[in-house]
Design a protein around this motif. Structure first.
Motif, PDB file in Angstrom:
ATOM      1  N   ALA A   1     -23.535  76.113  25.241  1.00 24.93           N
ATOM      2  CA  ALA A   1     -22.322  76.772  25.743  1.00 24.93           C
ATOM      3  C   ALA A   1     -21.118  75.850  25.606  1.00 24.93           C
ATOM      4  CB  ALA A   1     -22.511  77.176  27.198  1.00 24.93           C
ATOM      5  N   ASN A   2     -21.295  74.584  25.937  1.00 29.21           N
ATOM      6  CA  ASN A   2     -20.204  73.623  25.822  1.00 29.21           C
ATOM      7  C   ASN A   2     -19.788  73.430  24.364  1.00 29.21           C
ATOM      8  OD1 ASN A   2     -18.436  71.558  27.124  1.00 29.21           O
ATOM      9  ND2 ASN A   2     -19.620  70.168  25.834  1.00 29.21           N
TER      10      ASN A   2
ATOM     11  N   TRP B   1     -19.960  79.433  33.250  1.00 30.39           N
ATOM     12  CA  TRP B   1     -21.020  78.719  32.542  1.00 30.39           C
ATOM     13  C   TRP B   1     -22.344  79.455  32.636  1.00 30.39           C
ATOM     14  CZ3 TRP B   1     -19.432  75.892  28.963  1.00 30.39           C
ATOM     15  CH2 TRP B   1     -18.413  74.950  29.113  1.00 30.39           C
ATOM     16  N   ASP B   2     -22.658  80.003  33.805  1.00 31.10           N
ATOM     17  CA  ASP B   2     -23.925  80.711  33.975  1.00 31.10           C
ATOM     18  C   ASP B   2     -23.996  81.953  33.095  1.00 31.10           C
ATOM     19  OD1 ASP B   2     -24.754  78.844  35.794  1.00 31.10           O
ATOM     20  OD2 ASP B   2     -24.410  80.085  37.567  1.00 31.10           O
TER      21      ASP B   2
ATOM     22  N   LYS C   1     -31.444  73.786  30.264  1.00 34.06           N
ATOM     23  CA  LYS C   1     -30.385  72.786  30.159  1.00 34.06           C
ATOM     24  C   LYS C   1     -29.727  72.841  28.777  1.00 34.06           C
ATOM     25  CE  LYS C   1     -32.515  69.619  33.501  1.00 34.06           C
ATOM     26  NZ  LYS C   1     -33.030  68.258  33.746  1.00 34.06           N
TER      27      LYS C   1
ATOM     28  N   ALA D   1     -24.676  80.658  29.567  1.00 35.36           N
ATOM     29  CA  ALA D   1     -26.024  80.089  29.448  1.00 35.36           C
ATOM     30  C   ALA D   1     -27.076  81.191  29.475  1.00 35.36           C
ATOM     31  CB  ALA D   1     -26.269  79.090  30.574  1.00 35.36           C
TER      32      ALA D   1
ATOM     33  N   GLU E   1     -18.844  77.769  37.727  1.00 36.65           N
ATOM     34  CA  GLU E   1     -20.276  78.050  37.704  1.00 36.65           C
ATOM     35  C   GLU E   1     -20.560  79.438  37.156  1.00 36.65           C
ATOM     36  OE1 GLU E   1     -21.418  77.403  41.740  1.00 36.65           O
ATOM     37  OE2 GLU E   1     -21.889  75.275  41.419  1.00 36.65           O
TER      38      GLU E   1
ATOM     39  N   CYS F   1     -29.237  75.418  27.037  1.00 36.27           N
ATOM     40  CA  CYS F   1     -28.314  76.563  26.994  1.00 36.27           C
ATOM     41  C   CYS F   1     -26.906  76.150  27.411  1.00 36.27           C
ATOM     42  CB  CYS F   1     -28.819  77.679  27.899  1.00 36.27           C
ATOM     43  SG  CYS F   1     -30.307  78.509  27.284  1.00 36.27           S
ATOM     44  N   TYR F   2     -26.811  75.270  28.395  1.00 35.85           N
ATOM     45  CA  TYR F   2     -25.496  74.817  28.853  1.00 35.85           C
ATOM     46  C   TYR F   2     -24.861  73.868  27.828  1.00 35.85           C
ATOM     47  CZ  TYR F   2     -26.438  76.953  33.361  1.00 35.85           C
ATOM     48  OH  TYR F   2     -26.701  77.859  34.358  1.00 35.85           O
TER      49      TYR F   2
END
Length: 306
Positions: A110-111, A66-67, A104, A70, A63, A106-107
């Motif tokens: 990121a992926n 990822w945060d 959402k 993001a 978390e 942004c994630y």
């Protein structure tokens, strides 16, 4: 994964695969979770044949990584402004809820960025083991990290042609896209429902700051610059700067509207042919003020964000 002639595998669903992303983070972000500052920067201390450190397999670790990405990507997104140009998303990120589609996205970016780092820079778990056992993986500076995120965010958005989608999401925001009781949420709700609750008498400064409803008609819908983050940007000096830009006629229109005169009465007094002309003039003043706030916000970012 070869290490000194041995080969071992890491489960595909293990959060340990986020370690390359973690090692790209600058100390300014990692220190937000101080425990991770102590995480060894020698990969063999964390991963070896038959063992993976619990420090990098926890949900909290995933978390956090990822945060961080993001949040940084959020700073890179651009949305349409009233002038047909693009601007950074206005206001503090905490004003927007986790349900907001742009959060959402942004994630998702990121992926996708993980794939870019692996394919373009060959930065993956395998690359970490190219460092010798005694070598520490060096920290990136915040500037290096930001440049990397800006570059790949822009690349991913262009390759997928996502900017038109981002523009439409921004233009069609919903109440649930805002978080808690932020001034941005309150202002959006007022604009969305076309109403503002009647408040005690306000000065012109008060009208400029918060807007006012007269005869169930909103003077105009503008952001309230007195909330939280924006209080650092819009000061009394700035309000005076904006008022100085207004013509005597515009100030008179606002004052009469504040005092309760109808659009028809104002039009007759000012010399406009129709009440709608007065309404359009008020909307134009509102647009000018919103642009003024946006410019001050941009100036603030230029001064405080490298």
């Amino acid at each position: 994964m070869p290490v000194k002639g041995t080969v071992f595998r890491i489960p595909g669903d293990s959060f340990a695969k986020l370690l390359p992303l973690f090692y790209k983070l600058p100390v300014e972000l990692v220190q937000l979770r101080p425990a991770y500052l102590k995480l060894s920067r020698k990969v063999r201390d964390l991963i070896g044949p038959g063992r993976i450190s619990d420090q990098i397999t926890s949900l909290q670790f995933a978390e956090f990584v990822w945060d961080c990405y993001a949040w940084t990507i959020w700073q890179c997104l651009e949305v349409p402004d009233r002038r047909g140009n693009h601007m950074k998303i206005p206001g503090n990120w905490v004003y927007y809820s986790g349900y907001f589609p742009l959060w959402k996205l942004c994630y998702v970016i990121a992926n996708t960025m993980v794939e870019k780092l692996e394919s373009v820079e060959r930065w993956n778990l395998q690359a970490l083991f190219y460092f010798r056992s005694y070598e520490e993986i060096p920290w990136q500076s915040y500037e290096q990290f930001l440049c990397m995120v800006v570059y790949y965010t822009d690349l991913i958005i262009r390759e997928n042609n996502w900017q038109p989608m981002i523009d439409e999401v921004w233009r069609h925001r919903q109440i649930e896209d805002y978080n808690g009781e932020s001034v941005y949420k309150r202002d959006f709700m007022r604009s969305w429902t076309h109403s503002r609750s009647t408040e005690p008498p306000l000065s012109i400064e008060g009208i400029l700051e918060a807007g006012k409803q007269v005869d169930k008609q909103a003077l105009y819908a503008i952001p309230d610059p007195r909330g939280e983050f924006e209080s650092q940007i819009i000061t009394d000096v700035h309000i005076e700067q904006f008022k100085a830009r207004l013509s005597a006629q515009d100030e008179r229109i606002l004052q009469m509207r504040y005092e309760g005169y109808t659009l028809k009465e104002i039009a007759k007094s000012i010399g406009f042919k129709t009440p709608s002309a007065v309404s359009k003039r008020i909307e134009r003043i509102a647009s000018q003020y919103e642009d003024f706030v946006s410019d001050k916000y941009s100036d603030f970012l230029d001064e405080h964000v490298s």
